[in-house]
Design an enzyme around this catalytic site. Structure first.
Site, PDB file in Angstrom:
ATOM      1  CD  GLU A  46       6.010   4.502  17.951  1.00 18.40           C
ATOM      2  OE1 GLU A  46       6.914   4.233  18.758  1.00 18.40           O
ATOM      3  OE2 GLU A  46       5.088   3.711  17.658  1.00 18.40           O
ATOM      4  CG  ASP A  57       0.722  -3.351  11.573  1.00 14.93           C
ATOM      5  OD1 ASP A  57       0.664  -2.889  12.726  1.00 14.93           O
ATOM      6  OD2 ASP A  57       1.604  -3.043  10.753  1.00 14.93           O
TER       7      ASP A  57
END
Ligand code: PLP
Lengths: 267, 400
Positions: A46, A57
Site C-alpha cells: 500500500e 493518521d
C-alpha cells in the site's frame, strides 16, 4: 483476474501487507524500499499518497507525509513510482492509499486511467465511504482497479453489509477506534468482528486487519484470525529514524519485514 | 416582489446538490449517524427547544438588539445601517448560540466529554463557557499561531476550566485544529461529542450549526418590523466557515432581499495570500464535505492568510457553495487593510469595537452605503473586538 485477487488466492501464507508513504525520504529510495519489502516477504504494497490534511493518521505517518510534501510529491510522482516498480515486478499488487481531494482534483476518469496504466491494482480512499463513492467505484471498475473500503469497530451490521457489497479486492478492517500508529488493545473483539464480517461475506472477500500491529506476537495472532496483516507506522518509523543513513534504513526495513514474515501463519 | 423558492436542503444524505456529504473515515460514520438521530429526535422536541430558549434568554442575553447606527448612516449617504448586535451575547460573539445548543444535545446524548476546535478563540470560549455551566469536561484544539494572536481568549478558556491543546502540525491555524479535533474524536467516539464551531465539517454539522444560528435571522426579521417598521433591503455578514452568515441569511433566503457574504481578502485576491475560497477557490473535498476550497494544482490544501484568525480557513460551509452556484447570495471579499479601516471607523463613530472578522462585513457595507440610495442595510455584528486588541496594537506600532 486482478493481481490482488490472485495474491489472496495463490498465497500459501496469510497475506502480508506493508504501507509506506510515497516519496519519503525520496522517490528513488521509495522504489528501493518497495523492492526490499517484496524480497523480504511482503505480498502486497500500500503506497501512501501525500495529502496536506491526513485526518486519519497519527503523528508518525503525518510527519512522513509532511516530508514527502516538502519534496513536492504528488499524484504524478506516485504514478511514476508505480510505473518504475511495475517494469520489474509484474506480480506484487499495488494499492494507492490516501485522501479524496487530490483525486477529485485530477478527476476520477483521468486518475483511474493513469493508475491502471501505471500498474495500480487497488485504491483505498480513507475519507470516501461507500455512501459517497459510487461514481469513483464504477470508474475504477471500468479500469479493473479495486475500490477497497474500510470497516471499523463502530461499523454496525447493516453498514457492514453495504460495505462488503461495495468492496472489491479485500476489506480493510481497522482494528481500533483511533488513528494510525495507535496500539491494538482488544484482539478478542477484532476476532468477533471478523467472524461477523465472514458471516455476511458470501462472495468470500478477503478481510485483512490494519492499525496497531507492530510486533511479531500481534502479527501472528492477527494472521490466525484474518486473511492478512497490514503494517504501516512501524515501517514509516524506521524511515524516520534513519533519514540520514539510507543504507541502514533499507537494511532495517528488510530485517523488520523478515521478522514479521516468520510470524505470519499458513492459510 | 420577486418570487424565490429554494428547495429545503440538505437532503437526507446531507447534500446541498453536489456539495456537503459525509466524507469521513469509516469510524466516524457511526457517531455522525448517532448525532443525526439524536438531533432529529431530541433537539426537535418541544421540551428541548423550550429549555434552550430559556437558557438563551436568561444566560446568553437573547434576543440581541438591532441597533440603528445613525451617525455613520448620515455620514455615508442616504442608506441606513442597522447592526444585529451578536457582540452583546454572553462571551461576545454569535458562537455561543451553537455551543449552548450542542452542549445541551451532548448532555441529552449522555456524552461526558466535549471537544472543539477554535480559530479566533470565540468558539472555544463559548464552548468552554457552556461546559463550565453544565459541568462537562472540555478540550479545545487551537493552532499555535492562533494561540499567539488571540491570547486573551486562551486565558479565558483556561479560566473556564477547559484544556487548550496547541496544534503544531501543518499551518498551525484553524484548519489544522480541525484535523486534530477529528483525530481526537475518532479515538474517543464512545464518550465524546465534537462541537464544530461553524457550518463546516461532515453532515449533519452544517445543518445543526445552521439551525442553532438561525435564531439570528429569525429575530432580525421580527425586530426590523416591530422596532423599525422596515424591511431590510440588503443583508451582509462575514464568512469564515460561514455560521454567522448562514444564521442571518437562512430565514431570509426566500424573501425579496439582496444577500452578500464577505470573505477575507487578506493582502488582496491577486496576491494569493487570502482566505476567499468562494471567490478564488474551486470545489473539492476537505474536512468531511464537498465545498469550495483553496487548493494548489495538485489538490493539496493551500495555506491561507487573513488578519482575522476566525476567517483564516481554506474551506467554507457547503451550503454557501450551493448558494454561490445558484446565485442566491453574492460573495465578495475585503482586504486586511479595508477591514482595519472599518474597525477604526465603527469604534470611533459609534463606540462599538467590532471583532476583526466582523470588520470585513462592515467594510463592505460602508462601501456600498456610499453607492446605494435609500437602502436598509442589515449587518451581522458577529462579535466584539476585545480579543483583537493585541493584534491591533502591534499593527498600529508598525504603521505609525
Ligand atoms: C466574531 C466572529 N465572527 C465571525 C467568525 C467566523 O466564523 P463564521 O463564518 O462561522 O461565522 C468568527 C470565528 O471565529 C468570529 O469569532
Amino acid at each position: 483476474m486482478n493481481r490482488i485477487e490472485k495474491t489472496f488466492r495463490n498465497n500459501k501464507k496469510k497475506v502480508f501487507i506493508a504501507y509506506v508513504v510515497c516519496g519519503d525520504p525520496d522517490i528513488s529510495t521509495t522504489i528501493k524500499i518497495m523492492n526490499i519489502l517484496v524480497n523480504s516477504g511482503v505480498d502486497l504494497i500500500e503506497l501512501g499518497v501525500p495529502f496536506t490534511d491526513p485526518i486519519a493518521d497519527g503523528p508518525v505517518i503525518q510527519k512522513s507525509i509532511e516530508r514527502a510534501l516538502k519534496k513536492n510529491i504528488n499524484l504524478n510522482d506516485v504514478f511514476n513510482v508505480c510505473t518504475k516498480f511495475r517494469k520489474k515486478n509484474k506480480i506484487t499488487p499495488l494499492v494507492l492509499m490516501g485522501y479524496l481531494n487530490p483525486i477529485e482534483n485530477i478527476g476520477y476518469k483521468k486518475f483511474s486511467k493513469t493508475a491502471a496504466q501505471s500498474g495500480v491494482d487497488g485504491v483505498l480512499v480513507v475519507d470516501s465511504p461507500p455512501e459517497e463513492s459510487s461514481v469513483l467505484s464504477s470508474v475504477l471498475q471500468e479500469n479493473n482497479i479495486c475500490n477497497i473500503h474500510l470497516a471499523s469497530p463502530t461499523t454496525n451490521k447493516s453498514r457492514l453489509e453495504a460495505i462488503v457489497k461495495a468492496s472489491k479486492g479485500y476489506l480493510y478492517y481497522v482494528s481500533l477506534k483511533g488513528i494510525t500508529g495507535s496500539k491494538i488493545s482488544n484482539i478478542k473483539s477484532v476476532e468477533r468482528s471478523i467472524d461477523m464480517i465472514k458471516k455476511i461475506n458470501k462472495n468470500d472477500l478477503p478481510v485483512v486487519v490494519g492499525f496497531g500491529i507492530k510486533d511479531k506476537q500481534t502479527a501472528k495472532k492477527i494472521s490466525q484470525i484474518s486473511d492478512g496483516v497490514i503494517i504501516g507506522s512501524s515501517f514509516v518509523k524506521i524511515i524516520e529514524e534513519n533519514l540520514h543513513n539510507k543504507h541502514r534504513m533499507v537494511d532495517n526495513i528488510n530485517k523488520y519485514a523478515k521478522k514479521i514474515k516468520t510470524s505470519i501463519v499458513n492459510k | 416582489m420577486k418570487k424565490i423558492n429554494l428547495p429545503k436542503l440538505p437532503n437526507k444524505d446531507g447534500h446541498f446538490d453536489e456539495y456537503g456529504g459525509m466524507f469521513v473515515s469509516e469510524t466516524l460514520m457511526y457517531p455522525l449517524k448517532e448525532l443525526l438521530k439524536a438531533y432529529t429526535t431530541i433537539a426537535k422536541s418541544a421540551k428541548f427547544r423550550q429549555m434552550l430558549t430559556k437558557e438563551l434568554t436568561m444566560y446568553v442575553g437573547r434576543p440581541t438588539p438591532i441597533y440603528y447606527a445613525s451617525r455613520i448612516s448620515k455620514e455615508l449617504g442616504s442608506s441606513h445601517i442597522y447592526l444585529k448586535r451578536e457582540d452583546l451575547n454572553h462571551t461576545g460573539a454569535h458562537k455561543i448560540n451553537n455551543a449552548m445548543g450542542q452542549v445541551l444535545l451532548a448532555k441529552a446524548m449522555k456524552k461526558t466529554r466535549i471537544i472543539a476546535e477554535t480559530g479566533a478563540g470565540q468558539h472555544g470560549v463559548a464552548t468552554a463557557t457552556a461546559c463550565a455551566k453544565y459541568n462537562i469536561k472540555c478540550v479545545v484544539y487551537m493552532g499555535e499561531e492562533d494561540i499567539e494572536r488571540q491570547k486573551i481568549n486562551v486565558y479565558r478558556m483556561k479560566l473556564l476550566g477547559a484544556e487548550v491543546i496547541p496544534v503544531t502540525s501543518g499551518s498551525k491555524t484553524l484548519k489544522d485544529a480541525l484535523n486534530e479535533a477529528l483525530r481526537d474524536w475518532v479515538s474517543n467516539v464512545d464518550d465524546t461529542h465534537y462541537i464544530i464551531g461553524s457550518v463546516a465539517g461532515p453532515h449533519p454539522y452544517p445543518m445543526i450549526v445552521r439551525d442553532f444560528q438561525s435564531i439570528i435571522g429569525h429575530e432580525s426579521k421580527k425586530q426590523m418590523m416591530s422596532v423599525y417598521k422596515k424591511k431590510a433591503d440588503i443583508l451582509i455578514a462575514c464568512v469564515g466557515g460561514g455560521s454567522n452568515a448562514i444564521g442571518l441569511f437562512h430565514p431570509f433566503l426566500n424573501d425579496d432581499v439582496e444577500i452578500v457574504g464577505v470573505e477575507a481578502g487578506g493582502y488582496g485576491l491577486s496576491t494569493g495570500k487570502h482566505a476567499a475560497p468562494l471567490n478564488k477557490g474551486k470545489p473539492g473535498v476537505l474536512h468531511g464535505n464537498r465545498t469550495y476550497i483553496m487548493e494548489d494544482e495538485n489538490g493539496q490544501i493551500q495555506s491561507t492568510h487573513s488578519i482575522s484568525a476566525g476567517l483564516d480557513y481554506p474551506g467554507v460551509g457547503p451550503e454557501h457553495s450551493w448558494l454561490k452556484d445558484n446565485k442566491r447570495v453574492q460573495y465578495v471579499s475585503v482586504t486586511d487593510k479595508e477591514a482595519l479601516k472599518a474597525f477604526y471607523y465603527l469604534t470611533e463613530k459609534e463606540g462599538i469595537i467590532p471583532a476583526l472578522e466582523t470588520a470585513h462585513a462592515l467594510a463592505y457595507a460602508f462601501k456600498i452605503a456610499k453607492k446605494r440610495k435609500n437602502k436598509n442595510i442589515l449587518i451581522n455584528l458577529s462579535g466584539r473586538g476585545d480579543k483583537d486588541i493585541d493584534t491591533i496594537t502591534k499593527m498600529t506600532q508598525m504603521t505609525l
